[in-house]
Design a protein around this motif. Sequence first.
Motif, short mmCIF file in Angstrom:
data_model
loop_
_atom_site.label_atom_id
_atom_site.label_comp_id
_atom_site.label_asym_id
_atom_site.label_seq_id
_atom_site.Cartn_x
_atom_site.Cartn_y
_atom_site.Cartn_z
N HIS A 1 0.81 -1.22 0.00
CA HIS A 1 0.00 0.00 0.00
C HIS A 1 0.85 1.28 0.00
N SER A 2 2.17 1.15 -0.06
CA SER A 2 3.02 2.31 0.21
C SER A 2 4.09 2.54 -0.86
N LEU A 3 3.72 2.33 -2.11
CA LEU A 3 4.65 2.64 -3.20
C LEU A 3 4.69 4.15 -3.39
N ASP A 4 5.85 4.76 -3.14
CA ASP A 4 5.88 6.23 -3.13
C ASP A 4 7.14 6.84 -3.73
N ARG A 5 7.98 6.01 -4.37
CA ARG A 5 9.20 6.58 -4.93
C ARG A 5 9.79 5.64 -5.97
N ALA A 6 10.59 6.21 -6.87
CA ALA A 6 11.13 5.44 -7.99
C ALA A 6 12.07 4.34 -7.53
N SER A 7 12.88 4.60 -6.51
CA SER A 7 13.82 3.58 -6.04
C SER A 7 13.11 2.35 -5.52
N LEU A 8 11.96 2.54 -4.87
CA LEU A 8 11.18 1.41 -4.37
C LEU A 8 10.54 0.64 -5.52
N ALA A 9 10.01 1.36 -6.51
CA ALA A 9 9.42 0.70 -7.67
C ALA A 9 10.46 -0.16 -8.38
N LYS A 10 11.65 0.37 -8.52
CA LYS A 10 12.73 -0.36 -9.20
C LYS A 10 13.09 -1.63 -8.45
N GLU A 11 13.18 -1.54 -7.13
CA GLU A 11 13.55 -2.70 -6.32
C GLU A 11 12.44 -3.75 -6.32
N LEU A 12 11.19 -3.30 -6.21
CA LEU A 12 10.07 -4.24 -6.28
C LEU A 12 10.05 -4.96 -7.62
N GLU A 13 10.26 -4.24 -8.70
CA GLU A 13 10.29 -4.85 -10.02
C GLU A 13 11.42 -5.88 -10.13
N LYS A 14 12.59 -5.53 -9.62
CA LYS A 14 13.74 -6.44 -9.70
C LYS A 14 13.45 -7.75 -8.97
N GLU A 15 12.95 -7.64 -7.75
CA GLU A 15 12.71 -8.85 -6.94
C GLU A 15 11.52 -9.64 -7.47
N ALA A 16 10.49 -8.95 -7.97
CA ALA A 16 9.35 -9.67 -8.54
C ALA A 16 9.73 -10.41 -9.81
N ALA A 17 10.56 -9.78 -10.64
CA ALA A 17 11.00 -10.43 -11.87
C ALA A 17 11.82 -11.68 -11.56
N LYS A 18 12.66 -11.62 -10.54
CA LYS A 18 13.46 -12.78 -10.14
C LYS A 18 12.57 -13.97 -9.81
N ARG A 19 11.45 -13.67 -9.19
CA ARG A 19 10.55 -14.74 -8.71
C ARG A 19 9.41 -15.01 -9.68
N ASP A 20 9.37 -14.29 -10.79
CA ASP A 20 8.33 -14.44 -11.80
C ASP A 20 6.95 -14.31 -11.17
N LEU A 21 6.76 -13.21 -10.45
CA LEU A 21 5.45 -12.94 -9.86
C LEU A 21 5.07 -11.49 -10.06
N PHE A 22 3.81 -11.20 -9.80
CA PHE A 22 3.29 -9.85 -9.95
C PHE A 22 2.89 -9.32 -8.58
N VAL A 23 3.14 -8.03 -8.36
CA VAL A 23 2.87 -7.42 -7.07
C VAL A 23 1.80 -6.35 -7.24
N LYS A 24 0.72 -6.48 -6.48
CA LYS A 24 -0.34 -5.48 -6.51
C LYS A 24 0.06 -4.32 -5.61
N CYS A 25 0.05 -3.12 -6.15
CA CYS A 25 0.54 -1.95 -5.42
C CYS A 25 -0.47 -0.81 -5.44
#
Length: 227
Positions: free
Chosen positions: A96-120
């Motif tokens: 519920h707390s996506l609020d900056r580009a650095s966080l979006a980038k890190e979430l994308e990186k870790e989600a891609a590693k695990r082949d999953l999608f994150v609802k934000c």
Amino acid sequence: MNLQARIEDVHHRIEAACRRSGRSPEDINVIAVTKYVSLEATREALDHGLTQVGENRWQDAKEKWEALGDRGDWHFIGHLQTNKVKDIIGKFAYIHSLDRASLAKELEKEAAKRDLFVKCFIQVNVSGEESKYGLPPEELESFAKDLKQYPHLQIVGLMTMAPLEAEAEATRPVFRKLRELRDALNAERILPEPLRHLSMGMSGDFEVAIEEGATWVRLGTVLVGKS
């Protein structure tokens, strides 16, 4: 009141708020915020059918999630540090707390590693309080445009926290503004899918939030108490 009585009271209050605003109670999702309660109290909440669980910090949620994580949908509702993303990714159904580009980038990186999608939810600091996290409203549109480069992030709505007010009615302009911001984003078709959700409203002001369009309310003390 015991837990069952609190649950019934909250449901009655939600129904009344929906009647006042011409909405359906079926459109309101309740997150039981368990950050202030014990593992046993969290288990009791799940036993009573409160299957949406909200936590603010992984350090506090870890024991509860490891014991109960398969029993509901878990929501990360607090400020998320980038170095904690690897701990919570794949465990929490919603951020519920996506609020900056650095966080979006890190979430994308870790989600891609695990082949999953994150609802934000994009967190917006509508009130402008320095003590609160979130994007300034004027930066929302450009931030939303930038998020299109992160295919593993599913942006489902906006989130905000209203100021702590003595009278709940004083929070109404904050909640109304978040709804207007969401509607403006949808009108511009900035994101691939329209944003359906508004995460707003807590124990002291959730009825006003519902009247202004909340689809997720985050309820701690009024619902699960403190322990």
